[in-house]
Write an enzyme that holds these catalytic residues in place. Structure first.
Site, PDB file in Angstrom:
ATOM      1  N   CYS A 132      42.012  35.235  35.785  1.00  0.00           N
ATOM      2  CA  CYS A 132      42.328  34.838  34.416  1.00  0.00           C
ATOM      3  C   CYS A 132      41.422  35.681  33.525  1.00  0.00           C
ATOM      4  O   CYS A 132      41.413  36.900  33.654  1.00  0.00           O
ATOM      5  CB  CYS A 132      42.177  33.333  34.216  1.00  0.00           C
ATOM      6  SG  CYS A 132      40.627  32.622  34.806  1.00  0.00           S
ATOM      7  N   ALA A 133      40.657  35.087  32.636  1.00  0.00           N
ATOM      8  CA  ALA A 133      39.711  35.863  31.832  1.00  0.00           C
ATOM      9  C   ALA A 133      38.346  35.904  32.523  1.00  0.00           C
ATOM     10  O   ALA A 133      37.872  36.958  32.940  1.00  0.00           O
ATOM     11  CB  ALA A 133      39.601  35.288  30.428  1.00  0.00           C
TER      12      ALA A 133
END
Length: 243
Positions: A132-133
């Site tokens: 994801c981030a």
């Protein structure tokens, strides 16, 4: 050494004796920061990764995050987004690790189609990387479900999740540098403290809630629309002693 922050073989981290999960199949990381550099692609090639599952929302991505993937590597974008409604429901409620674990389940339940797409991608032949981030929350819950599906004990899943704590200073520093609306400044933004951590109790509570409400990871993923043949295909390639 990998150029991807928070990169590791999740199966090896959670199940070091390869009792339940095969190493070299399921990897996790934060998002790439090298732009058009070939460095992230080198990491994929060195580890036999042919599928990258990107759980970020569109407003978190920058053009060229993965540069130009090599032939045979597919980037599957399936946003597992917190969304405005979920954020509003949890505003002021994330006080401790148990709250964070409950938040993970709410986020997962709110994105069943995205979860199903991710599992189908993970079941494809070859190594798979989930990110994801930061590679902590969305990546953490997705990885936990897949490891649990392979029979990895909860304690092993927890040990893999908490390893992200070592990488958090570097992750937050790089996120703050993003030339983007979603850049993260942990000093000026009003962010619950627990979101900035990777406490064991968060993923343990998530797993407990999944078991309590759905029986196990398979029950939850089936509830999300994942087909039995997809679950079987993932196990066939990722269970220890198979594939």
């Amino acid at each position: 050494m990998s150029t991807l922050i928070n990169f590791r073989d999740a199966a090896a981290a959670a199940d070091p004796g390869a009792v339940h999960a095969r190493p070299g199949v399921l990897f996790r990381s934060a998002q790439p920061y090298d732009g058009p550099s070939a460095a992230p692609q080198k990491t994929l090639a060195e580890n036999g990764i042919t599928t990258v599952i990107d759980l970020r929302g569109p407003d978190e991505c920058l053009d060229g995050d993965w540069g130009r993937p090599e032939p045979g590597v597919e980037i599957v974008r399936t946003p597992l987004d917190t969304g405005f409604e979920i954020s509003q429901r949890w505003a002021g409620e994330l006080r401790d690790a148990a709250d964070l674990g409950a938040f993970y389940l709410d986020m997962a339940q709110s994105s069943p189609q995205a979860l199903a797409v991710a599992v189908r991608a993970a079941a494809r032949p070859g190594g798979v990387l989930i990110h994801c981030a930061a590679g902590k929350d969305r990546t953490g819950l997705m990885t936990a479900l897949l490891l649990s599906l392979l029979g990895v004990p909860d304690q092993g899943v927890v040990e893999d999740y908490t390893r992200t704590a070592e990488a958090l200073p570097a992750i937050f520093a790089r996120l703050a540098e993003r030339p983007h609306a979603q850049a993260l400044n942990t000093e000026t933004m009003d962010i619950p403290e627990v979101i900035l951590q990777a406490p064991a109790g968060a993923i343990a509570e998530f797993l407990r809630l999944v078991a309590e409400r759905f029986g196990d990871a398979e029950g939850f993923l089936t509830h999300c629309g994942v087909e039995p043949e997809t679950l079987q295909a993932f196990r066939a390639k990722a269970e220890a002693g198979r594939g």
